[in-house]
Design a protein around this motif. Structure first.
Motif, PDB file in Angstrom:
ATOM      1  N   VAL A  14      87.560  58.672 127.324  1.00  0.00           N
ATOM      2  CA  VAL A  14      88.254  59.791 127.974  1.00  0.00           C
ATOM      3  C   VAL A  14      87.369  61.040 127.919  1.00  0.00           C
ATOM      4  O   VAL A  14      86.548  61.207 127.014  1.00  0.00           O
ATOM      5  N   ASP A  15      87.595  61.907 128.895  1.00  0.00           N
ATOM      6  CA  ASP A  15      86.928  63.210 128.901  1.00  0.00           C
ATOM      7  C   ASP A  15      87.826  64.247 128.248  1.00  0.00           C
ATOM      8  O   ASP A  15      89.055  64.191 128.398  1.00  0.00           O
ATOM      9  N   ASP A  16      87.210  65.190 127.561  1.00  0.00           N
ATOM     10  CA  ASP A  16      87.948  66.330 127.012  1.00  0.00           C
ATOM     11  C   ASP A  16      87.322  67.585 127.606  1.00  0.00           C
ATOM     12  O   ASP A  16      86.221  67.987 127.233  1.00  0.00           O
ATOM     13  N   PHE A  22      83.707  72.059 120.195  1.00  0.00           N
ATOM     14  CA  PHE A  22      83.558  70.715 119.642  1.00  0.00           C
ATOM     15  C   PHE A  22      83.176  70.851 118.171  1.00  0.00           C
ATOM     16  O   PHE A  22      82.291  71.646 117.821  1.00  0.00           O
ATOM     17  N   GLU A  23      83.796  70.081 117.325  1.00  0.00           N
ATOM     18  CA  GLU A  23      83.607  70.193 115.864  1.00  0.00           C
ATOM     19  C   GLU A  23      83.855  71.613 115.386  1.00  0.00           C
ATOM     20  O   GLU A  23      83.286  72.054 114.382  1.00  0.00           O
ATOM     21  N   VAL A  28      81.186  73.742 124.608  1.00  0.00           N
ATOM     22  CA  VAL A  28      80.900  72.609 125.505  1.00  0.00           C
ATOM     23  C   VAL A  28      81.419  72.984 126.892  1.00  0.00           C
ATOM     24  O   VAL A  28      82.488  72.544 127.305  1.00  0.00           O
ATOM     25  N   PRO A  29      80.649  73.807 127.610  1.00  0.00           N
ATOM     26  CA  PRO A  29      81.127  74.294 128.908  1.00  0.00           C
ATOM     27  C   PRO A  29      81.447  73.181 129.889  1.00  0.00           C
ATOM     28  O   PRO A  29      82.287  73.363 130.775  1.00  0.00           O
ATOM     29  N   GLU A  30      80.795  72.053 129.747  1.00  0.00           N
ATOM     30  CA  GLU A  30      81.092  70.915 130.634  1.00  0.00           C
ATOM     31  C   GLU A  30      81.938  69.862 129.927  1.00  0.00           C
ATOM     32  O   GLU A  30      81.984  68.707 130.350  1.00  0.00           O
ATOM     33  N   GLY A  31      82.581  70.249 128.824  1.00  0.00           N
ATOM     34  CA  GLY A  31      83.450  69.310 128.110  1.00  0.00           C
ATOM     35  C   GLY A  31      82.654  68.331 127.260  1.00  0.00           C
ATOM     36  O   GLY A  31      81.449  68.508 126.992  1.00  0.00           O
ATOM     37  N   VAL A  32      83.344  67.293 126.836  1.00  0.00           N
ATOM     38  CA  VAL A  32      82.702  66.241 126.043  1.00  0.00           C
ATOM     39  C   VAL A  32      83.478  64.954 126.315  1.00  0.00           C
ATOM     40  O   VAL A  32      84.669  65.008 126.643  1.00  0.00           O
ATOM     41  N   SER A  33      82.803  63.825 126.230  1.00  0.00           N
ATOM     42  CA  SER A  33      83.539  62.565 126.393  1.00  0.00           C
ATOM     43  C   SER A  33      83.618  61.852 125.050  1.00  0.00           C
ATOM     44  O   SER A  33      82.701  61.948 124.222  1.00  0.00           O
ATOM     45  N   TYR A  34      84.744  61.197 124.823  1.00  0.00           N
ATOM     46  CA  TYR A  34      84.902  60.311 123.668  1.00  0.00           C
ATOM     47  C   TYR A  34      84.874  58.906 124.260  1.00  0.00           C
ATOM     48  O   TYR A  34      85.808  58.491 124.939  1.00  0.00           O
ATOM     49  N   ASN A  35      83.797  58.188 124.015  1.00  0.00           N
ATOM     50  CA  ASN A  35      83.629  56.890 124.666  1.00  0.00           C
ATOM     51  C   ASN A  35      84.231  55.759 123.832  1.00  0.00           C
ATOM     52  O   ASN A  35      84.091  55.737 122.609  1.00  0.00           O
ATOM     53  N   SER A  36      84.861  54.865 124.529  1.00  0.00           N
ATOM     54  CA  SER A  36      85.447  53.671 123.920  1.00  0.00           C
ATOM     55  C   SER A  36      85.254  52.555 124.938  1.00  0.00           C
ATOM     56  O   SER A  36      85.203  52.817 126.154  1.00  0.00           O
ATOM     57  N   GLY A 168      73.914  60.182 122.162  1.00  0.00           N
ATOM     58  CA  GLY A 168      75.075  60.901 122.685  1.00  0.00           C
ATOM     59  C   GLY A 168      74.661  62.224 123.303  1.00  0.00           C
ATOM     60  O   GLY A 168      73.548  62.715 123.108  1.00  0.00           O
ATOM     61  N   LYS A 169      75.595  62.787 124.048  1.00  0.00           N
ATOM     62  CA  LYS A 169      75.297  64.024 124.789  1.00  0.00           C
ATOM     63  C   LYS A 169      76.591  64.803 125.003  1.00  0.00           C
ATOM     64  O   LYS A 169      77.648  64.204 125.207  1.00  0.00           O
ATOM     65  N   PHE A 170      76.485  66.123 124.948  1.00  0.00           N
ATOM     66  CA  PHE A 170      77.629  66.947 125.338  1.00  0.00           C
ATOM     67  C   PHE A 170      77.854  66.794 126.842  1.00  0.00           C
ATOM     68  O   PHE A 170      76.941  66.499 127.595  1.00  0.00           O
ATOM     69  N   GLY A 171      79.074  67.085 127.288  1.00  0.00           N
ATOM     70  CA  GLY A 171      79.401  67.018 128.714  1.00  0.00           C
ATOM     71  C   GLY A 171      80.346  65.869 128.979  1.00  0.00           C
ATOM     72  O   GLY A 171      80.154  64.755 128.485  1.00  0.00           O
ATOM     73  N   ALA A 172      81.384  66.163 129.776  1.00  0.00           N
ATOM     74  CA  ALA A 172      82.320  65.111 130.167  1.00  0.00           C
ATOM     75  C   ALA A 172      81.586  64.074 131.009  1.00  0.00           C
ATOM     76  O   ALA A 172      80.546  64.365 131.614  1.00  0.00           O
ATOM     77  N   MET A 173      82.149  62.867 131.044  1.00  0.00           N
ATOM     78  CA  MET A 173      81.482  61.774 131.759  1.00  0.00           C
ATOM     79  C   MET A 173      81.295  62.121 133.244  1.00  0.00           C
ATOM     80  O   MET A 173      80.303  61.773 133.850  1.00  0.00           O
TER      81      MET A 173
END
Ligand code: FEO
Length: 390
Positions: A14-16, A22-23, A28-36, A168-173
């Motif tokens: 999912v994207d956040d 973050f932390e 994170v101007p472009e969000g972050v993704s939590y990958n599963s 890993g990388k910052f930024g939504a998918m």
């Protein structure tokens, strides 16, 4: 955004895009993704969960992708809550699932979750394999990339590496990535994993023996082309080698006078042919970005006002960050400003001298309140010394 990996391996992350920090520390101007991920075979395996902020969306994706089946395994690569935050929900939904982790995973798990005593677990160690049918998972321990319990998983039939926080990388998918993968991957790496260069090097050595087609990290895009580029950058970063020739001039200025001197130094460096000069205001710019640049370039100048018998706080903060992230192998110049009893240089030098293989160049420049004509020879000499220090 739909992310395609293969017929059997599904992206269920999912994207956040609404998290403020973050932390609780990184913009994170472009969000972050939590990958599963979900692997569908005779047996099914979920590869990590997501932060509880995305639990609802993740659950829907998981249930849809399972299409009526139940997950047999949940592989836990990393227990930090941005990935393990939905383990509790997973067990509620699927109480028969077997949690797969290593000894450290299961030692730490009760700190985060009060699991029922009858929850099923499978403890794996270096090189163990788990067959799902035509897919086989091999487990490799990656302690301190970025926590002690971290492990990565290699799927043998499709040659996929599930790399935990690594790569890993910052930024939504779905975020635009105009500056390329390295920009936000580098900011992520040096601020989050940067201290742990030796463990990353150890992991890279293990990966050498694997034939990898695809890297599935826990944040950011799936990597499936030109993997030597990404692995090469990780080798550079984790060995603390500069990535580019250039100078970061990081300044801490109270009323703008130290800023003017720092900008002037930047001009003098450019006039001497230094191809890349970045001048950064520590009081206003994203500290994580400036830390990234400190590691990126081979040289740095720190310029700061004196303050309370020490150095202006944002410079103290910056140097403390660099120290904790194991900044090393660089050439550094110092410039201080002081109106009555300059103290910044001594404080900055004291911190820099604790760092491994940091070469301090002379002269250390002192200005008093404002940059004046009489200061220019010393500033020119510092610019010359930094420009030549390659
Ligand atoms: Fe993305 Fe160390 O957690």
């Amino acid at each position: 955004m739909e992310v395609k990996i293969s017929d059997a391996v599904k992206y269920i992350g999912v994207d956040d895009t609404t998290i403020d920090l973050f932390e609780s520390q990184y913009v994170v101007p472009e969000g972050v993704s939590y990958n599963s991920y979900l692997i569908l075979d005779e047996k099914t395996a979920v590869m990590d969960t997501v932060d509880s902020r995305g639990a609802g969306e993740w659950e829907k994706k998981l249930v849809d992708a399972l299409a009526g089946r139940k997950p047999d395994y949940l592989v836990i690569s990393h227990l930090e809550p941005d990935h393990a935050g939905s383990i509790g929900r997973m067990i509620e939904l699927y109480p028969d699932v077997t949690l797969v982790g290593n000894a450290k995973t299961f030692a730490m798990l009760p700190q985060f979750f009060e699991t029922e005593p009858d929850v099923k677990t499978l403890t794996v160690k270096e090189g163990d394999t788990l067959s799902l049918g035509s897919h086989t998972l091999s487990f490799y321990m990656a302690p301190m990339v970025h926590w002690p319990e971290v492990m990565v998983t290699y799927e043998n039939s499709e040659k996929i590496l599930f790399s935990a926080d690594g790569f890993g990388k910052f930024g939504a998918m779905g975020a635009e990535d105009d500056e390329g993968w390295a920009c936000e991957a580098r900011r992520y790496y040096f601020n989050i994993v940067g201290k742990y260069g030796a463990p990353v090097q150890a992991l890279l050595k293990k990966l050498n023996s694997l034939d990898i087609n695809t890297i599935c990290p826990l944040h950011g895009p799936i990597l499936n082309e030109d993997l030597s580029y990404y692995i090469g950058l990780y080798d550079t970063w984790s060995s603390y080698r500069p990535e580019n020739s250039g100078v970061l001039v990081a300044y801490a200025s109270i009323h703008g006078n130290t800023a003017k001197a720092a900008e002037k130094l930047g001009e003098l460096l450019r006039a001497r042919g230094v191809e890349k000069v970045v001048v950064s205001d520590l009081a206003r710019e994203d500290m994580a970005e400036v830390i990234e640049d400190a590691f990126r370039y081979d040289r740095m100048v720190v310029a700061a006002a004196s303050y309370d018998g020490g150095v202006f706080p944002c410079m103290q903060d910056f140097l403390n960050h660099l120290q904790s992230k194991a900044y090393q192998n660089r050439t550094v110049g110092i410039m201080e400003n002081g109106s009555w009893a300059p103290s910044a240089a001594k404080t900055m030098r004291g911190i820099l001298e604790t760092m491994k293989n940091v070469t301090l160049v002379e002269p250390c420049v002192t200005i008093t309140s404002t940059l004046k004509e009489k200061d220019l020879p010393a500033l020119e000499a510092l610019a010359e010394a930094i420009a030549k220090a390659v």
